[in-house]
Design a protein around this motif. Sequence first.
Motif, PDB file in Angstrom:
ATOM      1  N   MET A  77       0.679  -0.804  -0.266  1.00 44.44           N
ATOM      2  CA  MET A  77      -0.130   0.442   0.511  1.00 44.44           C
ATOM      3  C   MET A  77       1.188   1.000   0.248  1.00 44.44           C
ATOM      4  N   GLN A  78       0.276   2.164  -0.691  1.00 41.07           N
ATOM      5  CA  GLN A  78       1.216   3.285  -0.901  1.00 41.07           C
ATOM      6  C   GLN A  78       0.875   4.476   0.253  1.00 41.07           C
ATOM      7  N   ASP A  79       1.667   5.179   0.849  1.00 38.59           N
ATOM      8  CA  ASP A  79       1.219   6.598   1.287  1.00 38.59           C
ATOM      9  C   ASP A  79       1.390   7.609   1.046  1.00 38.59           C
ATOM     10  N   VAL A  80      -0.002   7.300   0.474  1.00 34.25           N
ATOM     11  CA  VAL A  80      -0.815   8.768  -0.104  1.00 34.25           C
ATOM     12  C   VAL A  80      -0.622  10.095   0.048  1.00 34.25           C
ATOM     13  N   SER A  81      -0.776  10.409   1.343  1.00 39.29           N
ATOM     14  CA  SER A  81      -0.571  11.556   2.066  1.00 39.29           C
ATOM     15  C   SER A  81       1.070  12.192   2.157  1.00 39.29           C
ATOM     16  N   SER A  82       2.051  11.141   1.910  1.00 36.58           N
ATOM     17  CA  SER A  82       3.239  11.501   1.268  1.00 36.58           C
ATOM     18  C   SER A  82       3.498  11.438   0.049  1.00 36.58           C
ATOM     19  N   LEU A  83       2.851  10.662  -0.947  1.00 39.11           N
ATOM     20  CA  LEU A  83       2.838  11.089  -2.285  1.00 39.11           C
ATOM     21  C   LEU A  83       2.428  12.665  -2.820  1.00 39.11           C
ATOM     22  N   VAL A  84       1.356  12.414  -2.201  1.00 36.68           N
ATOM     23  CA  VAL A  84       0.913  14.343  -2.455  1.00 36.68           C
ATOM     24  C   VAL A  84       1.833  15.402  -2.130  1.00 36.68           C
ATOM     25  N   ALA A  85       1.810  15.193  -1.040  1.00 39.32           N
ATOM     26  CA  ALA A  85       3.109  15.916  -0.522  1.00 39.32           C
ATOM     27  C   ALA A  85       4.842  15.728  -1.214  1.00 39.32           C
ATOM     28  N   GLN A  86       4.706  15.390  -1.508  1.00 38.18           N
ATOM     29  CA  GLN A  86       6.027  15.273  -2.685  1.00 38.18           C
ATOM     30  C   GLN A  86       6.007  15.187  -4.429  1.00 38.18           C
ATOM     31  N   ALA A  87       4.149  14.959  -5.172  1.00 36.85           N
ATOM     32  CA  ALA A  87       3.740  15.372  -6.275  1.00 36.85           C
ATOM     33  C   ALA A  87       3.720  16.854  -6.007  1.00 36.85           C
ATOM     34  N   ARG A  88       3.009  18.132  -4.983  1.00 38.14           N
ATOM     35  CA  ARG A  88       2.727  18.802  -4.821  1.00 38.14           C
ATOM     36  C   ARG A  88       4.545  20.081  -4.542  1.00 38.14           C
ATOM     37  N   GLU A  89       5.944  19.104  -4.416  1.00 35.15           N
ATOM     38  CA  GLU A  89       7.375  19.314  -4.569  1.00 35.15           C
ATOM     39  C   GLU A  89       7.718  19.707  -6.401  1.00 35.15           C
ATOM     40  N   GLY A  90       6.763  18.638  -6.632  1.00 40.14           N
ATOM     41  CA  GLY A  90       7.177  18.951  -8.178  1.00 40.14           C
ATOM     42  C   GLY A  90       8.176  17.604  -8.380  1.00 40.14           C
ATOM     43  N   ARG A  91       7.731  16.884  -7.615  1.00 42.35           N
ATOM     44  CA  ARG A  91       8.869  15.046  -7.777  1.00 42.35           C
ATOM     45  C   ARG A  91       8.025  14.448  -8.754  1.00 42.35           C
ATOM     46  N   PRO A  92       8.926  14.289  -9.982  1.00 39.25           N
ATOM     47  CA  PRO A  92       8.305  13.441 -11.157  1.00 39.25           C
ATOM     48  C   PRO A  92       7.661  12.044 -10.349  1.00 39.25           C
ATOM     49  N   ARG A  93       8.503  11.440  -9.642  1.00 38.56           N
ATOM     50  CA  ARG A  93       8.343   9.550  -9.626  1.00 38.56           C
ATOM     51  C   ARG A  93       6.837   9.928  -8.761  1.00 38.56           C
ATOM     52  N   ALA A  94       6.474  10.984  -8.156  1.00 36.55           N
ATOM     53  CA  ALA A  94       5.885  11.043  -6.896  1.00 36.55           C
ATOM     54  C   ALA A  94       4.492  11.098  -8.034  1.00 36.55           C
ATOM     55  N   VAL A  95       4.114  11.857  -9.058  1.00 28.90           N
ATOM     56  CA  VAL A  95       2.817  12.668  -9.576  1.00 28.90           C
ATOM     57  C   VAL A  95       3.134  10.925 -10.462  1.00 28.90           C
ATOM     58  N   ALA A  96       4.115  10.217 -10.967  1.00 28.68           N
ATOM     59  CA  ALA A  96       4.184   9.136 -12.276  1.00 28.68           C
ATOM     60  C   ALA A  96       2.776   7.794 -10.947  1.00 28.68           C
ATOM     61  N   ARG A  97       3.225   7.975 -10.020  1.00 31.77           N
ATOM     62  CA  ARG A  97       2.837   6.695  -9.155  1.00 31.77           C
ATOM     63  C   ARG A  97       1.338   7.478  -8.955  1.00 31.77           C
ATOM     64  N   LEU A  98       1.103   8.746  -8.236  1.00 31.72           N
ATOM     65  CA  LEU A  98      -0.100   8.789  -7.971  1.00 31.72           C
ATOM     66  C   LEU A  98      -0.522   8.662  -9.566  1.00 31.72           C
ATOM     67  N   ILE A  99      -0.619   8.738 -10.323  1.00 30.83           N
ATOM     68  CA  ILE A  99      -1.404   8.462 -12.060  1.00 30.83           C
ATOM     69  C   ILE A  99      -1.484   7.093 -12.324  1.00 30.83           C
ATOM     70  N   SER A 100      -0.773   6.166 -11.409  1.00 30.21           N
ATOM     71  CA  SER A 100      -0.440   5.325 -11.996  1.00 30.21           C
ATOM     72  C   SER A 100      -1.291   4.643 -10.738  1.00 30.21           C
ATOM     73  N   LEU A 101      -1.531   4.766  -9.949  1.00 32.12           N
ATOM     74  CA  LEU A 101      -3.100   4.133  -8.611  1.00 32.12           C
ATOM     75  C   LEU A 101      -4.868   4.285  -9.164  1.00 32.12           C
ATOM     76  N   VAL A 102      -3.838   6.019 -10.467  1.00 34.89           N
ATOM     77  CA  VAL A 102      -5.534   6.246 -10.863  1.00 34.89           C
ATOM     78  C   VAL A 102      -5.425   5.634 -12.283  1.00 34.89           C
ATOM     79  N   GLU A 103      -4.766   4.826 -13.032  1.00 34.16           N
ATOM     80  CA  GLU A 103      -5.160   4.109 -14.186  1.00 34.16           C
ATOM     81  C   GLU A 103      -5.064   2.816 -13.705  1.00 34.16           C
TER      82      GLU A 103
END
Length: 318
Positions: free
Chosen positions: A1-27
């Motif tokens: 299981m992914q730590d969603v709050s951590s992924l979101v915080a990293q995505a807000r910082e512009g980290r592409p891996r976090a954005v990629a993981r969030l979109i993968s969860l969506v897809e």
Amino acid sequence: MQDVSSLVAQAREGRPRAVARLISLVEGASPQLREVMAALAPLAGGAYVVGLTGSPGVGKSTSTSALVTAYRRQGRRVGVLAVDPSSPFSGGALLGDRVRMSEHASDPGVYIRSMATRGHLGGLAWAAPQAIRVLDAAGCDVILVETVGVGQSEVEIASRADTSVVLLAPGMGDGIQAAKAGILEIGDVYVVNKADRDGADATARELNHMLGLGESRGPGDWRPPIVKTVAARGEGIDEVVEALEKHRAWMEEHGVLAERRLARASQEVETIAVTALRRRIGDLHGDRRLGALAERIVAGELDPYRAADSLVEGLTEA
């Protein structure tokens, strides 16, 4: 299981891996999708979403890449969703627009993602609205959504973007195709790409004529401009950006932008609800309730519409 709050915080910082993981969860329609969307909801809403559509071969990917360059010169963060046909074997994106936009690969201010349609009609992937929200919440100022280029079903982009750009090219019979596909009704900005080819001026004139024939606009209404470009050389791209900014300003002034975003949210809710209901109905195959209703229809005791009403009522009460 992914730590969603951590992924979101990293995505807000512009980290592409976090954005990629969030979109993968969506897809992947992850069980954590609801948690992801709940976390993103208060962070999204600031991005300008531009959809690019048109027949295959008009230069959508080249135009998208040129627009990325233009927006980056303005210092804006850009997200790109390039929706491709699905591989019949892996289900993944087939064409890989990221290859064609490789010049932006090392730019931390650009995020590019190829998404597979996975059989979804309309030129978009079913997960596109949620993926757009991920990029929006991740701080992208502009999100460019390039559709699959399937022809007459491309019009879905109009309901997913703030501004829809329709691309045409000379020598491809695009005038007739535009009329057939209904894209004369969805375009906010029209681009005649490959304008260095013979017939570009004729294509622009024909398009202008066709837009005039179907026009039912009043004073103050938006009239879609026609811009000629050679995207491969970056020619005319600044004029496209200018047309987009004018359309955005017009929408904000007339309340159209808010209306479009409300309609988009309503459609998204409806799609999620219908999908959930369809899944629950699919779970009924072999269920005695569905079988009992079918028996009554065959016996002439019940018509299929009343049977369907009964089934829906049972599902909503459950």
